[in-house]
Design a protein around this motif. Structure first.
Motif, PDB file in Angstrom:
ATOM      1  N   ILE A 123       0.868  -1.185   0.000  1.00 50.90           N
ATOM      2  CA  ILE A 123       0.000   0.000   0.000  1.00 50.90           C
ATOM      3  C   ILE A 123       0.901   1.230   0.000  1.00 50.90           C
ATOM      4  CG2 ILE A 123      -1.819   1.265   1.202  1.00 50.90           C
ATOM      5  CD1 ILE A 123      -2.573  -1.417   2.552  1.00 50.90           C
ATOM      6  N   LEU A 124       0.677   2.138  -0.931  1.00 51.66           N
ATOM      7  CA  LEU A 124       1.460   3.371  -1.015  1.00 51.66           C
ATOM      8  C   LEU A 124       0.548   4.538  -0.684  1.00 51.66           C
ATOM      9  CD1 LEU A 124       4.311   4.452  -1.799  1.00 51.66           C
ATOM     10  CD2 LEU A 124       3.355   4.940  -4.059  1.00 51.66           C
ATOM     11  N   LEU A 125       0.859   5.249   0.401  1.00 52.04           N
ATOM     12  CA  LEU A 125       0.127   6.455   0.784  1.00 52.04           C
ATOM     13  C   LEU A 125       0.785   7.633   0.091  1.00 52.04           C
ATOM     14  CD1 LEU A 125      -0.651   4.387   3.038  1.00 52.04           C
ATOM     15  CD2 LEU A 125      -0.796   6.323   4.596  1.00 52.04           C
ATOM     16  N   THR A 126      -0.005   8.385  -0.701  1.00 52.92           N
ATOM     17  CA  THR A 126       0.630   9.380  -1.557  1.00 52.92           C
ATOM     18  C   THR A 126      -0.358  10.474  -1.951  1.00 52.92           C
ATOM     19  OG1 THR A 126       2.009   9.596  -3.549  1.00 52.92           O
ATOM     20  CG2 THR A 126       0.115   8.095  -3.681  1.00 52.92           C
ATOM     21  N   THR A 127       0.119  11.415  -2.759  1.00 49.53           N
ATOM     22  CA  THR A 127      -0.705  12.491  -3.311  1.00 49.53           C
ATOM     23  C   THR A 127      -0.783  12.333  -4.830  1.00 49.53           C
ATOM     24  OG1 THR A 127       1.189  13.968  -3.641  1.00 49.53           O
ATOM     25  CG2 THR A 127       0.066  14.072  -1.488  1.00 49.53           C
ATOM     26  N   PRO A 128      -1.764  12.960  -5.493  1.00 43.83           N
ATOM     27  CA  PRO A 128      -1.811  12.874  -6.957  1.00 43.83           C
ATOM     28  C   PRO A 128      -0.545  13.421  -7.606  1.00 43.83           C
ATOM     29  CG  PRO A 128      -3.874  13.753  -6.101  1.00 43.83           C
ATOM     30  CD  PRO A 128      -2.919  13.710  -4.942  1.00 43.83           C
ATOM     31  N   GLU A 129      -0.002  14.504  -7.040  1.00 41.80           N
ATOM     32  CA  GLU A 129       1.211  15.095  -7.616  1.00 41.80           C
ATOM     33  C   GLU A 129       2.382  14.120  -7.557  1.00 41.80           C
ATOM     34  OE1 GLU A 129      -1.677  18.118  -6.508  1.00 41.80           O
ATOM     35  OE2 GLU A 129      -0.726  16.545  -5.307  1.00 41.80           O
ATOM     36  N   SER A 130       2.461  13.354  -6.476  1.00 46.51           N
ATOM     37  CA  SER A 130       3.554  12.390  -6.362  1.00 46.51           C
ATOM     38  C   SER A 130       3.374  11.225  -7.323  1.00 46.51           C
ATOM     39  CB  SER A 130       3.661  11.880  -4.921  1.00 46.51           C
ATOM     40  OG  SER A 130       4.099  12.902  -4.061  1.00 46.51           O
ATOM     41  N   VAL A 131       2.132  10.796  -7.533  1.00 47.06           N
ATOM     42  CA  VAL A 131       1.899   9.737  -8.518  1.00 47.06           C
ATOM     43  C   VAL A 131       2.339  10.213  -9.898  1.00 47.06           C
ATOM     44  CG1 VAL A 131       0.176   8.280  -9.642  1.00 47.06           C
ATOM     45  CG2 VAL A 131       0.009   8.749  -7.186  1.00 47.06           C
ATOM     46  N   GLU A 132       1.990  11.448 -10.243  1.00 46.73           N
ATOM     47  CA  GLU A 132       2.399  11.952 -11.548  1.00 46.73           C
ATOM     48  C   GLU A 132       3.911  12.087 -11.647  1.00 46.73           C
ATOM     49  OE1 GLU A 132       0.331  14.639 -14.691  1.00 46.73           O
ATOM     50  OE2 GLU A 132       1.053  15.931 -13.069  1.00 46.73           O
ATOM     51  N   SER A 133       4.567  12.482 -10.550  1.00 43.07           N
ATOM     52  CA  SER A 133       6.029  12.586 -10.591  1.00 43.07           C
ATOM     53  C   SER A 133       6.663  11.224 -10.832  1.00 43.07           C
ATOM     54  CB  SER A 133       6.550  13.198  -9.283  1.00 43.07           C
ATOM     55  OG  SER A 133       6.448  12.301  -8.201  1.00 43.07           O
ATOM     56  N   ILE A 134       6.026  10.163 -10.313  1.00 42.72           N
ATOM     57  CA  ILE A 134       6.520   8.814 -10.595  1.00 42.72           C
ATOM     58  C   ILE A 134       6.322   8.476 -12.066  1.00 42.72           C
ATOM     59  CG2 ILE A 134       6.132   6.354 -10.132  1.00 42.72           C
ATOM     60  CD1 ILE A 134       5.348   7.207  -7.249  1.00 42.72           C
ATOM     61  N   LEU A 135       5.156   8.843 -12.624  1.00 42.58           N
ATOM     62  CA  LEU A 135       4.872   8.531 -14.023  1.00 42.58           C
ATOM     63  C   LEU A 135       5.870   9.185 -14.970  1.00 42.58           C
ATOM     64  CD1 LEU A 135       0.956   8.804 -14.166  1.00 42.58           C
ATOM     65  CD2 LEU A 135       2.342   6.724 -14.155  1.00 42.58           C
ATOM     66  N   VAL A 136       6.319  10.394 -14.659  1.00 41.68           N
ATOM     67  CA  VAL A 136       7.203  11.124 -15.581  1.00 41.68           C
ATOM     68  C   VAL A 136       8.674  10.978 -15.211  1.00 41.68           C
ATOM     69  CG1 VAL A 136       5.375  12.813 -15.969  1.00 41.68           C
ATOM     70  CG2 VAL A 136       7.190  13.335 -14.324  1.00 41.68           C
TER      71      VAL A 136
END
Length: 699
Positions: A123-136
């Motif tokens: 389980i990864l607790l995160t923010t939308p901005e951090s998910v996008e930073s992972i994607l890019v």
């Protein structure tokens, strides 16, 4: 079979033996079948209603039954502090079934991130901005790291949905689904909202899959105790708070950082143990305040909305609200902070600093007492987020196909009818270059957003420029640039964290301020433009002025006297059977619409021949041209009522610059985006049909 019986046996065991619960709450029981079956869900309950467990117990059950591996659940929150707060609790729940949890957001260091990507928590607790930073990211293989995700849990989903961050959240989820090639289960959690079915449909992003709102009736053992007092000033509010409820833990909500600082200082001057929490304090300062408050007894914490959401600060004895929150939803969140211990009652003390704030408080409580709560409405026409997503997709995939490019966002209605126009603009202006049927990041995108690995592109929300304040190496928080540039006679002293700081050096290039403690009284100020009052709450104020008092609310003797005086003062502005257009003693016409800021702004645009262009539009009234006659006003309003041309409010060029990513839009699209967000056409249309009485100042 009950919901409890559907849970994994290990979770059943720990609910009974580790938590010591005799059973599940109705929301927790009802949510299990839907989530275990893999359907989307929106879970609704008041603050402290057990929503986290209602989502995670069945998600962990599904994880075990289907033998998910790798990082299979994203738990998304709007606040980093909320993620930090939830981490240990969710870690305990996951450990019951041999699973792991990690927290990933902007404050998590690179070494910790490398460990997380290597170990891949369940389980990864995160923010939308951090998910996008992972994607890019160029250093993280997004498909390898996130390729096993099966479900997304969105905490405080209402805080996303009414803001541009909501569109960004849905867009990032859609791109993740496109990357891994399957749709993810979506589970939202929210306090009470006025339109749960619409909120669920928004969360599902237009997908045709099944979804369910889970909102069992909430038992009400007793009515909350709501008391309203009129104190006249912030200084008097500090006297009241210092003099009452000794030995109790008191959470005091204010709606500005400046007031938080000033009230906190006044309370400390009166010997009250006081802590502060607001968005311009450093994360470390906020954590220290919240931890100290949670462990203390006879103390006060003064907070803005940073403590409105589910951050745990221990058992509270009392919530005090200075003036009124701008929404019923915020009030319910704050009220829900109290009455959590068995045998206690939820209660809130309102302290109004002036007569207008007293009326606004009672207007909001009038809506609450009638059972009305704001619907959560997605921000309309998010064209700037569409532009941001095209650029972010180009960063992620390195090349965006010029044909079929919208497939990355699936069924999400983000781009509307202007998607191709936005893409063409990005290509024409050099934000994107293209070759061989694909588009990629261009020079203009690098110039505007490329600093620090395109961090500006990945942060959707924006704020006025602020400077970081340091005492030695210890960061205290942030201050507005205006406090550092205005003229001062002698020394420059700041108020931050409830203490005064003498400025010793300003590093303008790095936006850093160095200070030392001082006894000289400092100043606090931040730039902010709060949303105007809604139609419903403004009409609630009108009802109060006409004599209504919200049911279930107790007014102090001071509040009764202040309200009586204010009703007499405003008697000419309200009539029960009509709206009033009044010519005052100065000869100016004013239309008392009581319609809220957006509806008034809309009316002012439609009736521009009647309304002076330069005026500050408020919630209660609109000023009309002083040289108009009664017949001319009637004729003009009739013309507006029957006109097919309804112009949008004018948008200042400076406002366009304040719309993040507007530089990546054609100016007319940016202008239309802002204009539609300033309007409330349905309410304005209704006002044109209301009866109007004319009054002259001599009457």
């Amino acid at each position: 079979m009950s919901g409890f019986e559907l849970l994994d046996p290990a979770i059943q065991h720990h609910i009974v033996n580790s938590l010591g619960w005799p059973g599940l709450r109705p929301l927790q029981e009802d949510s299990i079948p839907t989530i275990v079956d893999g359907d989307d869900a929106l879970l609704l309950a008041p603050t402290a209603g057990g929503k986290t467990e209602a989502a995670m117990f069945p998600v962990l059950t599904r994880m075990q039954a289907q033998r998910w591996t790798g990082t299979s659940v994203l738990y998304v929150c709007p606040l980093k502090a909320l993620l930090n707060n939830l981490g240990p609790r969710l870690g305990d729940y996951a450990a019951w079934v041999g699973r792991s949890v990690a927290v990933w957001h902007g404050d998590v260091g690179q070494s910790a991130r490398r460990r997380i990507t290597r170990e891949r928590p369940d389980i990864l607790l995160t923010t939308p901005e951090s998910v996008e930073s992972i994607l890019v990211s160029e250093s993280v293989d997004a498909l390898q790291f996130l390729g096993s995700v099966q479900a997304v849990v969105v905490d405080e989903v209402h805080a996303f949905a009414g803001d541009d961050r909501g569109w960004h959240l849905l867009a990032v989820i859609a791109r993740l689904e496109s990357l891994i090639g399957r749709r993810l289960q979506r589970i939202g959690m929210s306090a009470t909202v006025g339109n749960p079915d619409e909120l669920l449909e928004w969360l599902r992003g237009g997908a045709p899959t099944k979804g369910r709102v889970v909102a069992p009736p909430v038992p009400t053992a007793s009515n909350p105790e709501i008391v309203v007092d009129a104190v006249g000033s912030a200084e008097n509010a500090a006297k009241v708070i210092a003099g009452l409820h000794h030995g109790e833990k008191r959470l005091v909500f204010v709606d500005s950082r400046r007031l938080a600082e000033e009230l906190g200082t006044s309370l400390r001057d009166r010997g009250v143990t006081t802590f502060l929490s607001h968005s311009s304090l450093s994360a470390e300062q906020r954590r220290e305040s919240e931890a100290a408050f949670a462990d203390a007894r006879d103390c006060v914490i003064v907070a803005t909305s940073t403590l409105e959401l589910g951050i745990d600060v221990g058992d509270l004895d009392r919530v005090i609200q200075i003036n009124s929150p701008r929404t019923v939803s915020s009030f319910l969140q704050r009220l829900g902070r109290t009455g959590r211990r068995p045998g206690t009652t939820r209660h809130c003390l309102f302290l109004a600093l002036d007569d207008a704030s007293l009326a606004q408080t009672l207007g909001m409580l009038h809506c609450w007492a009638s059972g009305w709560v704001e619907p959560v409405v997605a921000t309309p026409e998010p064209r700037h987020i569409a532009a941001q997503q095209l650029l972010a997709a180009a960063l992620q995939t390195r090349r965006v196909p010029l044909n079929g490019w919208q497939q990355q966002w699936g069924t999400l209605p983000l781009f509307g009818d202007e998607g191709q126009e936005i893409l063409d603009h990005l290509l024409d202006t050099g934000f994107l270059d293209h070759d061989a049927g694909s588009a990629f990041i261009g020079v203009e995108a690098e110039k505007h957003f490329g600093r620090r690995h395109f961090m500006e592109l990945l942060a959707v929300f924006t704020a006025a420029p602020e400077f970081r304040v340091f005492q030695g190496r210890n960061e205290i928080g942030m201050v507005d640039i205006g406090l550092l540039t205005e003229d001062v006679e002698d020394v420059r002293v700041l108020l931050l964290g409830g203490r005064s700081w003498l400025v010793t050096h300003i590093d303008w290039k790095r936006r850093q301020v160095y200070v030392e403690a001082t006894d000289i009284h400092g100043m606090a100020r931040w730039q902010s433009i709060p949303d105007g009052l809604s139609y419903e709450i403004t009409r609630g104020v009108r009802s109060v002025l006409l004599g209504d008092t919200p049911a279930g609310v107790t007014l102090s003797r001071r509040a009764v006297a202040a309200l009586d005086g204010y009703r007499a003062q405003r008697a000419d502005d309200v009539r029960a059977d009509s709206l009033v257009i009044e010519r005052d003693s100065r000869g100016d016409w004013r239309w008392w619409t009581w319609a809220g800021v957006k509806a008034n702004r809309t009316l002012a645009a439609w009736a521009r021949d009647l309304v002076p262009g330069r005026q500050r539009i408020g919630a209660e009234s609109i000023r009309l041209h002083s040289d108009l006659t009664v017949d001319a006003i009637k004729q003009g309003l009739g013309d507006v009522q029957h006109s097919s041309e309804r112009p949008a409010p004018a948008v200042d060029r400076r406002a366009i610059k304040g719309l993040k990513f507007s530089v990546a839009l054609p100016e007319d699209l940016a202008r239309r985006t802002l204009a539609v967000r300033m309007m409330e056409a349905k309410r304005a249309e209704g006002l044109l049909n209301e009866r109007i009485s004319f009054r002259f100042g001599s009457e």
